[in-house]
Design an enzyme around this catalytic site. Structure first.
Site, PDB file in Angstrom:
ATOM      1  N   ASP A 264      -3.123 -17.970   2.161  1.00 19.79           N
ATOM      2  CA  ASP A 264      -4.270 -18.684   1.586  1.00 19.79           C
ATOM      3  C   ASP A 264      -4.776 -19.754   2.544  1.00 19.79           C
ATOM      4  OD1 ASP A 264      -1.822 -19.895   1.185  1.00 19.79           O
ATOM      5  OD2 ASP A 264      -2.202 -20.509  -0.880  1.00 19.79           O
TER       6      ASP A 264
ATOM      7  N   TYR B 144       0.813  -1.209   0.000  1.00 16.38           N
ATOM      8  CA  TYR B 144       0.000   0.000   0.000  1.00 16.38           C
ATOM      9  C   TYR B 144       0.852   1.268   0.000  1.00 16.38           C
ATOM     10  CZ  TYR B 144      -4.059  -2.935   1.149  1.00 16.38           C
ATOM     11  OH  TYR B 144      -5.054  -3.882   1.136  1.00 16.38           O
TER      12      TYR B 144
ATOM     13  N   LYS C 191       3.461 -15.255   2.922  1.00 19.18           N
ATOM     14  CA  LYS C 191       3.448 -16.034   1.676  1.00 19.18           C
ATOM     15  C   LYS C 191       4.898 -16.353   1.317  1.00 19.18           C
ATOM     16  CE  LYS C 191       1.035 -17.870  -1.736  1.00 19.18           C
ATOM     17  NZ  LYS C 191       0.264 -19.113  -1.490  1.00 19.18           N
TER      18      LYS C 191
ATOM     19  N   ASP D  74     -10.958  -8.419   7.764  1.00 25.95           N
ATOM     20  CA  ASP D  74     -12.342  -8.317   7.289  1.00 25.95           C
ATOM     21  C   ASP D  74     -13.017  -9.682   7.296  1.00 25.95           C
ATOM     22  OD1 ASP D  74     -12.244  -5.611   6.981  1.00 25.95           O
ATOM     23  OD2 ASP D  74     -12.131  -5.616   4.796  1.00 25.95           O
TER      24      ASP D  74
ATOM     25  N   ASP E 159      -5.310  -6.570   6.017  1.00 33.63           N
ATOM     26  CA  ASP E 159      -6.522  -5.901   5.552  1.00 33.63           C
ATOM     27  C   ASP E 159      -7.584  -6.934   5.194  1.00 33.63           C
ATOM     28  OD1 ASP E 159      -8.337  -4.053   4.606  1.00 33.63           O
ATOM     29  OD2 ASP E 159      -7.123  -3.397   2.920  1.00 33.63           O
TER      30      ASP E 159
END
Length: 355
Positions: free
Chosen positions: A221, A142, A189, A249, A245
């Protein structure tokens, strides 16, 4: 104690829910003998409408001079066509970087009274859930270099992390874990990304400072799958900006309603910015139906993490619990047989139960 709060109501339902949080904070301060002062400033779409920019310099300066920031929500379709560098959401990134807020705490708690609102089977959720997501907030993709080709046929976003950035967020996660169940799950990851390999190696080094805690690793994942398959395996989830992020959620939705969950964004000292994790929901702004609990619980986090006022924070959390126990529900969490109430009514119900 005198609490000096910068208030950023924001857009949509932001002012509605912030007003209820202030009402609760005022009552707590009255009960426990504290004084509180507020300075209201604009950011997001409201600031664009008035000043032409999503984060006026005056807003950032006021926030810097406060003890903490209480934020509603920003954005909405009204500003969809604003230049990308000045969109309402840019105000959030500007506040986080301008205030040095590198650590985001998102508790995902499923109250027993709302088990029926959880989309998971009852045998999976058991007696409820309590997960803390610790998300790095000022690094990663970001905030990395980004751009697109002159012909607009390609674009790039660069993910980058330094070892000190990883060390400081890892220490926050372990410190929080020490006060909970001493278990940290780091999500990365590392099978694909070089930044994740550095992340994993660095968290292993920091773990040596916390022998009382356990540390395990999951690929992002797999972590997203495990959150819905067996959420009880998690206590503190530590992860980088983009993964955090998404995962926070996901964690929020298994608790039944995004309107229930607060967040804290912290820097190395006690300063923090506190906000609900949900959006501005402009379609229901001013209708007295938005759920203010996430914002009210954000005030509880403010008292706990910035002002070190744990009894006051506990009082708010107990009042929220009791209001739910007594059947009060905003439309997003309403079920048959409960007491349907609005934004203001829920705020009043919580205030009445403060002790």
């Amino acid at each position: 104690m005198n609490l000096k709060i910068a208030v950023v109501p924001g857009d949509g339902i932001g002012p509605d829910i912030v007003n209820q949080a202030i009402k609760v904070l005022d009552k707590v301060c009255e009960l426990y003998g504290h004084s509180v002062s507020y300075e209201t400033v604009l950011a997001g779409g409201a600031a664009i409408d008035k000043y032409g920019v999503s984060l006026p310099s005056e807003t950032l300066e006021t926030c810097k001079k406060s003890d903490a920031v209480l934020l509603g929500a920003v954005g909405g379709p009204k500003w969809d066509n604003v230049e990308s560098s000045n969109r309402p959401e840019k105000a959030l990134l500007g506040l986080r970087s301008g205030l040095g807020l590198f650590c985001n705490l998102r508790p995902a708690i499923l109250y027993k009274q709302l088990k029926s609102a959880c989309p998971l089977r009852s045998d999976i959720i058991g007696d409820g859930l309590d997960i803390m997501v610790v998300r790095e907030l000022t690094g990663g993709i970001y905030f990395g270099k980004k751009g697109k080709s002159e012909d607009c046929n390609s674009a790039y976003d660069i993910m980058s992390y330094s070892k000190p950035e990883i060390e400081r967020i890892a220490r926050k996660a372990f410190e929080i874990a020490k006060k909970r169940n001493s278990k940290v799950t780091s999500v990365d990851k590392a099978n694909v990304l070089e930044t994740s390999r550095l992340w994993r190696a660095t968290t292993e080094e920091v773990k040596k400072e916390y022998p009382e805690c356990t540390l395990d690793h999951l690929y992002v994942d797999n972590a997203s799958m495990q959150l819905v398959k067996n959420p009880h395996q998690f206590d503190v989830i530590l992860t980088e900006n983009m993964f955090g992020d998404i995962l926070s959620d996901e964690a929020s939705m298994i608790t039944g309603s995004i309107g229930m969950l607060p967040s804290a964004s912290l820097r190395e000292d006690s300063f923090g910015m506190y906000e609900p994790i949900h959006g501005s929901a402009p379609d229901i702004a001013g209708l007295d139906i938005a759920n203010p609990i996430a914002t009210i619980l954000s005030v509880s986090m403010m008292l706990r993490y910035t002002f070190n006022l744990s009894p006051e924070a506990d009082a708010i959390e107990k009042a929220v619990y009791q209001a739910l126990e007594d059947g009060y529900r905003t439309p997003d969490i309403y079920t048959d047989g409960m007491i349907k109430t609005g934004t203001i009514g829920m705020g009043d119900a919580i205030v009445e139960r403060l002790k």
